[in-house]
Design an enzyme around this catalytic site. Structure first.
Site, PDB file in Angstrom:
ATOM      1  N   ASP A 166       3.001   5.010  -5.395  1.00 25.37           N
ATOM      2  CA  ASP A 166       2.242   6.245  -5.171  1.00 25.37           C
ATOM      3  C   ASP A 166       3.166   7.444  -5.374  1.00 25.37           C
ATOM      4  OD1 ASP A 166       0.725   8.363  -4.471  1.00 25.37           O
ATOM      5  OD2 ASP A 166       0.170   7.632  -2.479  1.00 25.37           O
ATOM      6  N   ASP A 208       0.853  -1.192   0.000  1.00 25.77           N
ATOM      7  CA  ASP A 208       0.000   0.000   0.000  1.00 25.77           C
ATOM      8  C   ASP A 208       0.891   1.245   0.000  1.00 25.77           C
ATOM      9  OD1 ASP A 208      -2.449   1.340   0.186  1.00 25.77           O
ATOM     10  OD2 ASP A 208      -2.459   1.305   2.385  1.00 25.77           O
ATOM     11  N   ILE A 264      -9.739  -0.138   2.912  1.00 26.14           N
ATOM     12  CA  ILE A 264     -10.319   0.119   4.238  1.00 26.14           C
ATOM     13  C   ILE A 264      -9.283  -0.210   5.312  1.00 26.14           C
ATOM     14  CG2 ILE A 264     -12.124  -0.585   5.875  1.00 26.14           C
ATOM     15  CD1 ILE A 264     -13.837  -1.195   3.295  1.00 26.14           C
TER      16      ILE A 264
HETATM   17  O1  G3H Z   1      -3.009   4.896   3.535  1.00 33.91           O
HETATM   18  C1  G3H Z   1      -3.148   4.854   4.734  1.00 33.91           C
HETATM   19  C2  G3H Z   1      -3.371   3.557   5.421  1.00 33.91           C
HETATM   20  O2  G3H Z   1      -4.445   3.670   6.300  1.00 33.91           O
HETATM   21  C3  G3H Z   1      -2.122   3.100   6.110  1.00 33.91           C
HETATM   22  O3  G3H Z   1      -1.903   3.843   7.240  1.00 33.91           O
HETATM   23  O4  G3H Z   1       0.490   4.467   7.003  1.00 33.91           O
HETATM   24  O5  G3H Z   1      -0.637   4.550   9.230  1.00 33.91           O
HETATM   25  O6  G3H Z   1      -0.122   2.341   8.160  1.00 33.91           O
HETATM   26  P1  G3H Z   1      -0.439   3.795   7.942  1.00 33.91           P
HETATM   27  P1  13P Z   2      -9.111   4.693   5.333  1.00 37.49           P
HETATM   28  O1  13P Z   2      -8.270   5.547   6.210  1.00 37.49           O
HETATM   29  O2  13P Z   2     -10.340   5.423   4.884  1.00 37.49           O
HETATM   30  O3  13P Z   2      -9.437   3.386   5.960  1.00 37.49           O
HETATM   31  O4  13P Z   2      -8.263   4.395   3.998  1.00 37.49           O
HETATM   32  C1  13P Z   2      -7.327   3.374   3.959  1.00 37.49           C
HETATM   33  C2  13P Z   2      -6.491   3.400   2.722  1.00 37.49           C
HETATM   34  O5  13P Z   2      -6.777   4.049   1.749  1.00 37.49           O
HETATM   35  C3  13P Z   2      -5.273   2.581   2.717  1.00 37.49           C
HETATM   36  O6  13P Z   2      -4.520   2.779   1.566  1.00 37.49           O
HETATM   37 ZN    ZN Z   3      -4.595   4.741   0.782  1.00 38.60          ZN
END
Ligand code: G3H
Ligand code: 13P
Ligand code: ZN
Length: 312
Positions: free
Chosen positions: A105, A83, A258
């Site tokens: 990204d 992610d 999510i």
């Molecule tokens: O993109 C945001 C996701 O909720 C991941 O959050 O970077 O705090 O693990 P994080």
């Molecule tokens: P939320 O913060 O809305 O759960 O989004 C999560 C997300 O986009 C992770 O890449």
């Molecule tokens: Zn995200």
């Protein structure tokens, strides 16, 4: 079955008018909750790890936890996804570690820089049988400790999407249509509304191409209430209305991200447990309650928002 890429999943989701949930994983309880819910509902699922997750848990721990889930639930297709990969080096590292999907990204860079980095990632990932998601447009909210103010968030420009996909060769595209990261997506009194018109225009320009929505937590108020009733202080936490996500899932949106909702569920379970059982100090007791909430939330998303149940 072993870990899969999202190629087949997205094709079926696109044609079937539903979306696959991409849930963030940070520890064992979260991996268990998501995959148990998906297995019980016969739903394909994407598990994703952010840079923060990799720093907290270590990429190898996360990978092994996901491998355990794959062994325990061989009947459901599971993708392991990076992610918000910050650059080529991060994406390469995850490809080399066995992730089956990565996100590059580069959306906060210029259009040309975004194209160049995403193209490089797609080239390397494809050579290794891994699929790639990229992002055009900027979401508001908190992203790996970078706070993007809502007024600086930029909707995706549909005029750019064909050129971007063509020149990068990526497999899916995250777009900005009014979602944002975190639990504070709107101010009280604001009308939470996604720009489904932009989504429609993007999908008109990219027929059959899978679109991704980040920042799609709905911030369920029952969990916010439990947190606040048990010593928490979450003020004005507001998310995306579920009916709008369901609408998006019927069209070109094949992946819905999510994370925050799972955090709220876990926190609500743990806080409530501590208040109800002040004498407990065994993590297995309070984490079981947090895990049960995460599982219930994932099941609800699969059936009521994504529509991905009974799709294997
Ligand atoms: O993109 C945001 C996701 O909720 C991941 O959050 O970077 O705090 O693990 P994080
Ligand atoms: P939320 O913060 O809305 O759960 O989004 C999560 C997300 O986009 C992770 O890449
Ligand atoms: Zn995200």
């Amino acid at each position: 079955m072993p870990l899969v890429t999202s190629t087949e999943m997205f094709k079926k989701a696109y044609d079937g008018g539903y979306a696959i949930g991409a849930f963030n994983v940070n520890n064992m309880e979260i991996v268990q909750a998501i995959t148990e819910a998906a297995a019980e509902l016969k739903s394909p699922v994407i598990l994703q790890a952010s840079a923060g997750a990799r720093k907290y848990a270590n990429s190898i721990y996360l990978m092994k936890l996901v491998e355990a889930a794959v062994d325990l639930h061989p009947e459901i297709p599971i993708v392991m996804h990076l992610d918000h990969g910050a650059d080529f080096a991060t994406c390469k590292d995850c490809v080399d570690t066995g992730f089956t999907s990565v996100m590059i990204d580069y959306s906060s860079h210029t259009f040309e820089e975004n194209i160049e980095e995403s193209r490089k990632v797609a080239e390397y990932a494809h050579e290794h049988g891994v699929v790639v998601e990229a992002e055009l447009g900027t979401l508001g909210g908190v992203e790996d400790e970078v706070n993007v103010e809502m007024d600086k968030a930029m909707y995706t420009d549909p005029d750019q999407v064909e050129e971007f996909v063509k020149r990068t060769g990526v497999d899916s595209l995250a777009i900005a249509i009014g979602t944002s990261h975190g639990a504070y997506k709107f101010k009280p009194g604001q009308n939470p509304k996604l720009r489904l018109d932009i989504l429609a225009e993007v999908s008109r320009r990219l027929p059959g191409f899978p679109i991704v929505l980040h920042g799609s937590s709905s911030v369920p108020q029952e969990y916010v209430r439990i947190i606040n009733a048990n010593g928490g202080a979450l003020k004005d936490a507001i998310g995306i209305p579920e009916d709008q996500l369901r609408e998006a899932a019927k069209g070109a949106v094949c992946k819905i991200n999510i994370d925050s909702d799972l955090r709220l569920g876990l926190t609500a379970g743990v806080r409530q447990h501590f208040v109800e059982h002040p004498d407990h100090f065994d993590p297995r007791q309070y984490l079981s309650d947090g895990r049960a909430n995460v599982k219930a939330i994932v099941a609800h998303k699969i059936v009521e928002v994504l529509g991905s149940d009974n799709k294997i």
